[in-house]
Every structure is written in structure tokens, then in C-alpha cells.
Design an enzyme around this catalytic site. Structure first.
Site, PDB file in Angstrom:
ATOM      1  CG  HIS A 105     -16.357  16.357  -7.500  1.00 38.64           C
ATOM      2  ND1 HIS A 105     -17.273  15.954  -8.524  1.00 38.64           N
ATOM      3  CD2 HIS A 105     -15.818  15.225  -6.766  1.00 38.64           C
ATOM      4  CE1 HIS A 105     -17.115  14.453  -8.302  1.00 38.64           C
ATOM      5  NE2 HIS A 105     -16.343  14.184  -7.525  1.00 38.64           N
ATOM      6  NE  ARG A 163     -11.743  12.963  -5.779  1.00 37.12           N
ATOM      7  CZ  ARG A 163     -12.863  12.715  -5.745  1.00 37.12           C
ATOM      8  NH1 ARG A 163     -13.840  13.393  -5.153  1.00 37.12           N
ATOM      9  NH2 ARG A 163     -13.208  11.696  -6.328  1.00 37.12           N
ATOM     10  CD  GLU A 172     -11.798   6.732  -6.801  1.00 40.45           C
ATOM     11  OE1 GLU A 172     -12.460   6.400  -7.856  1.00 40.45           O
ATOM     12  OE2 GLU A 172     -12.288   7.128  -5.819  1.00 40.45           O
ATOM     13  NE  ARG A 203     -16.298  13.587  -1.772  1.00 45.72           N
ATOM     14  CZ  ARG A 203     -16.340  12.827  -2.812  1.00 45.72           C
ATOM     15  NH1 ARG A 203     -16.154  11.540  -2.836  1.00 45.72           N
ATOM     16  NH2 ARG A 203     -16.038  13.371  -3.936  1.00 45.72           N
ATOM     17  CG  HIS A 221     -13.206  15.708  -9.682  1.00 42.99           C
ATOM     18  ND1 HIS A 221     -11.975  15.509 -10.876  1.00 42.99           N
ATOM     19  CD2 HIS A 221     -13.416  14.445  -9.238  1.00 42.99           C
ATOM     20  CE1 HIS A 221     -11.957  14.027 -10.886  1.00 42.99           C
ATOM     21  NE2 HIS A 221     -12.630  13.300  -9.841  1.00 42.99           N
TER      22      HIS A 221
END
Length: 534
Positions: free
Chosen positions: A349, A288, A117, A384, A241
């Protein structure tokens, strides 16, 4: 039902709460309260997976460095190392509980299938296809239901922590003895007491108009801890997100990061241009915050409703095999992701800030612990890293349980605590006030405190919050509590903490991007808010 007395009280039935409960139940009586159904929290919604160093050539140092880079240097390196080093063992315990992680190779090669990811330098995401959270939630709940020392109680909406101020003989010691919660079915307020209380209440995503979080993510634990006297930190860092499905009939359906990790491309729907390659060498695998801002800029520049996420260039069997749930959901909406692009927009998110905790999950108040998304542990910093969130739940749920067990003899039993008094309030005939204020908060938080901010917008949000505070305080003081009123009160408190924190940070770092201060400061420091309402 009436209230409960137990050894340990856990508020929240997701990954953090159930992990803590299962680690304590061999010695103690544990009560777990869920706000709604036992499986309705954020854990069950998590599609992506859990990050752990399991691939040959990967190292703890690499995982730590990836986490620090994503967190824009604001992470506590010692905490990051603490969590990362415990990841493989956490995965193994979940396997023992029966979580059916995806495997690779023939049947005699039981190696876990790892995906990648954004922000990760290696493949290190263990997953259950694209529904990891649901599988984890099922396994934890099954184990908790089978344990005679764990009592699971759904539909308990927590109002406020019961502290020393609520003792029959008033004390200012600040000890937490449990929680007052209203039962959704009866409307009765129950008092649940225990020697130790663990907050595992999730984040505050519903402060925003567009969010991937479940309906109950209204910042309850953060707001309750703040009112009780805990410090709250880094609330300005709300993660958006990049890829939430754009569909007017289906709200909050997340398209997992792993779609980009496996080769999905972000395209301008008008031109077909793959815009991320122009903006970052990592392209779609950038962290992100970078991807969300890029999509936001693309949408605003060209007046778009959405951008396209396209993985149709890969073999159809591969796409269906890796993302069966997403594929089936989209197919039901008339989108075949094996042949068509997916329309996506950013959405709130994850809440990276929260209640300040130490490495044992301890808050500032004796008797109160916290774990998971409601906390600021030092792991995430200013942003994060993907799939570190479930990992944090397991590590800190276990850490809090270990500290409680080790220090059990030092935890005093609860003294007599006053029952909830609603003798001077009446039933509300103004439910429209709650609905109107709820909608207003979420809309101006999205417009003024969203992906890109300015001091002027933040000040406008603060002004509106001050006015709404008066209205909600008046309503709360005069009418009997309902789940909707409790959530509105907590949503308002959490929104205020977000705005205060954002106004305090005069730089752009990680998830906090302001046009008035576009550069990062030379030194990274946490935003720590200290309660003064005592």
C-alpha cells in the site's frame, strides 16, 4: 512535443507536486510533468483522509506520540513535530481551494466531521466521504490549470535526471538540471530543463504482485535519484494495507481504514471468530503492520483465500452515508456491505522509505528537491500512521517551494545540456522479455520480500535480481526506450534497493518482520544506502 525550459520543473502531478507548483507560480514559471494523465497518480486513489489535530481535547503532542508509536521509534521526532504542527493550516488552505470536506452538525455549525483510523488516539481524520484523494486532486488540478504560470504536460515518462554529467562541457559537480522523458504519444525523448527540479513521483508499490497503488507506481523517482547519486533510506519498510478487496475480477480496490475506524470487525470466514481481539488491545484499530500480519497469519494457518471485514452490525443508513463509493462499488459486485461481510486480503500500500531529504525537501544533489511518497523525510519511521501521507505531501511540497523561493538567487541557470542520443539503438522486437521479467519480479517480491520475511527468502530474491539486472541492462543498452522498458528498469532498481535494505536490517521493527530476527534491537537506526556507482 519538444522539451521545455522553465524556472522550476516538477516531476509528478499529485498532491506533493501540485502543492509545490501552486506555491511557486506567483513568482516563477513552473512546468509539471505527469507520467500518464494528470489525475492518474496515487493521490486520486486515496480514500481515507488527512490527519490533523482539530478535535477538542486532542493535541499536537498526542498526534506526534501516535506517529512515533506507529513508526516503532524510528521517526525523527523533530520532523514529526514539524509536519503535525502544520496540519491544521494545510487543511485550511485546501478548504480555500474548494475541497468539500465532510461537515457535521446543522448548517450553522461548520465544524469538520472527523473520523478515526488505526493507531490514532483521537478522531482527527478530515475526509470527503471515502474519496478524499480524488476531491483533493480535482481541487489542486483546477487551481493549477487556472494559473498562467503553470504548464501541465501529461504522458511524459521520465527516464533519468539530467545532471552535470550530461552538460555539453562535462562536469562532475552533481547538479541536477532537469530530466529526460519519453513522450507516450510520439515516442520521442524530450529534455526538460530548469534551475530547480522537484521529484514528486510517488512510491514503488508495483514491485509487488498485490498492491493498491496505481499502475504507474514503479519507483521511478527513487530509482532516478539513486542513479544520479542520492542516498536512499529505509526501503525495507513497505506498508501492506490490511484490507484490499478479494475479487478475482477486480484488482487493487482498497477498503479504507475508516471502515475499521467506524466499527468494522475482522472475522475468520470459517468460524466467524473476531480474531483481532485476541492479539492486540486495540483490536481492529491497531497499526497497519500489526493488522496485516494478523490477517496474513490467519490466512496461512487455516488455508484461507481471505478474511471477512464486517460492518453490517451498524445501521444501513450510517454505512451508506459514510462509505458511499465503496458501498456502490461492492453492490455492483454483488456484495451489500450493509448486510454482508466484505472479503479482504492484505496488499502492498505505501512505500515508507525513499530518497533522503531534509526539512526543506532538499536531496543530496544541488538543484534537486523531493516531496511525498518517493522520499524518506523522517516522518514515518518504520511504519506510516494512517492518513499522515497526504499531510506529508502538502507540508513538504510547500517546504520545498519555500526554500526554492528563498534561495532563488543562489540557483544558477542551466548550462547547455546534451540532447538524448538514440542513434545507436534499434526498436525492440522482444517485448515479451519485458512482460516476463515484470511478472517475475512482482511475484518473487511478493513471495520472498512480503509481510513476513526470512534471510533465505531475501537471499533468493537478491540472486534473481542480479540475473535480471544483466538481462534488462542488455535490453536497455541495445533498444530504443519505451515506457514499459523504463518502468521495468526502475522497478528492478527499486526492488534491489528494497532487498538490500531488508538484508541489512537484522531485527524486526515496524513493517520489517523477519523470522530469523523476530525481536527489535535496543537502538533504532535508519538503513541508509549510499551510491557507489560513480
Amino acid at each position: 512535443m519538444s522539451g521545455t525550459e522553465s524556472d522550476i520543473l516538477v516531476i509528478g502531478s499529485g498532491a506533493a507536486g501540485l502543492t509545490a507548483a501552486l506555491n511557486l507560480a506567483d513568482r516563477f514559471r513552473v512546468t509539471v510533468l505527469a507520467k500518464g494523465g494528470l489525475d492518474e497518480g496515487s493521490t486520486a486513489w486515496a480514500q481515507g483522509g488527512i490527519a490533523a489535530v482539530l478535535e477538542p481535547g486532542d493535541t499536537f503532542a498526542d498526534h506526534v506520540e501516535d506517529t512515533m508509536v506507529a513508526g516503532a521509534g524510528l521517526n525523527d521526532r523533530g520532523v514529526v513535530e514539524f509536519v503535525v504542527e502544520r496540519a491544521p493550516a494545510a487543511i485550511e488552505r485546501l478548504r480555500e481551494l474548494g475541497v468539500p470536506f465532510a461537515m457535521q452538525g446543522p448548517e450553522d455549525n461548520r465544524a469538520l466531521h472527523l473520523t478515526r483510523e488505526g493507531g490514532h488516539s483521537h478522531r482527527r481524520i478530515v475526509h470527503v466521504d471515502d474519496a478524499t484523494g480524488w476531491a483533493v486532486q480535482e481541487a489542486l488540478l483546477k487551481a493549477a490549470r487556472a494559473n498562467p504560470n503553470i504548464t501541465l504536460i501529461p504522458d511524459q515518462v521520465a527516464i533519468d535526471l539530467a545532471t552535470s554529467r550530461h552538460e555539453e562541457r562535462y562536469s562532475g559537480a552533481g547538479h541536477v538540471w532537469g530530466v529526460y522523458a519519453v513522450d507516450r504519444g510520439s515516442g520521442v525523448v524530450n529534455l526538460h530543463t530548469a534551475r530547480a527540479t522537484i521529484l514528486a513521483t510517488g512510491g514503488a508499490g508495483r514491485a509487488y504482485l498485490f498492491s493498491t497503488a496505481p499502475a504507474g507506481a514503479t519507483g521511478d523517482g527513487i530509482a532516478m535519484a539513486w542513479r544520479a547519486g542520492c542516498r536512499v533510506s529505509n526501503m525495507e519498510f513497505m506498508q501492506f494495507h490490511p484490507t484490499c478487496l478479494y475479487n478475482l475480477d477486480v484488482k487493487n480496490f482498497l477498503i479504507t481504514e475508516a471502515v475499521r475506524g467506524e466499527g468494522g470487525r475482522l472475522l475468520n470466514p470459517n468460524t466467524g471468530h473476531r480474531f483481532m481481539v485476541d492479539l492486540d488491545p486495540r483490536a481492529e484499530l491497531a497499526p497497519r503492520d500489526v493488522v496485516a500480519r494478523a490477517i496474513d497469519a490467519e490466512i496461512k494457518r487455516d488455508g484461507l483465500d481471505y478474511v471477512h471485514l464486517d460492518i453490517s452490525h451498524l445501521p444501513a443508513d450510517f454505512v451508506r452515508g459514510h462509505f458511499p463509493n465503496i458501498h456502490d462499488k461492492l453492490l455492483g459486485l454483488g456484495i451489500d456491505m450493509t448486510t454482508q461481510p466484505i472479503p479482504v486480503v492484505p496488499a502492498q500500500h505505501y512505500t515508507c522509505g525513499g530518497v533522503v531529504v531534509d526539512r526543506d525537501g532538499r536531496t543530496d544533489l544541488p538543484g534537486l528537491y523531493a516531496a511525498g511518497e518517493c522520499t524518506q523525510s523522517g516522518l514515518h519511521g518504520a511504519n506510516r500512521l494512517a492518513s499522515n501521507s497526504l499531510l506529508e505531501c502538502f507540508v513538504y511540497g510547500e517546504a520545498a517551494a519555500a526554500h526554492i523561493a528563498a534561495c532563488w538567487d543562489d540557483l544558477p541557470p542551466p548550462p547547455p545540456v546534451r540532447a538524448w542520443d538514440d542513434s545507436r539503438v534499434t526498436d525492440s522486437d522482444e517485448e515479451v522479455v519485458i512482460k516476463q521479467n515484470w511478472t517475475e519480479i512482482r511475484r518473487f517480491m511478493w513471495n520472498y520480500v512480503g509481510i513476513v520475511r526470512t534471510t533465505k527468502r531475501l537471499t533468493r530474491a537478491a540472486t534473481r535480481l542480479a540475473m535480471l539486472n544483466e538481462e534488462v541492462a542488455d535490453h536497455y543498452g541495445n533498444f530504443r526506450v519505451t515506457p514499459d522498458l523504463i518502468e521495468l528498469r526502475n522497478l528492478l532498481q527499486t526492488a534491489e534497493l528494497i532487498v538490500r535494505s531488508a538484508l541489512h536490517r537484522r531485527e524486526s521493527r515496524g513493517l520489517h518482520y523477519t523470522l530469523d530476527h523476530p525481536e527489535a534491537s535496543d537502538t533504532a537506526s535508519d538503513t541508509v544506502l549510499v551510491p557507489s556507482h560513480f
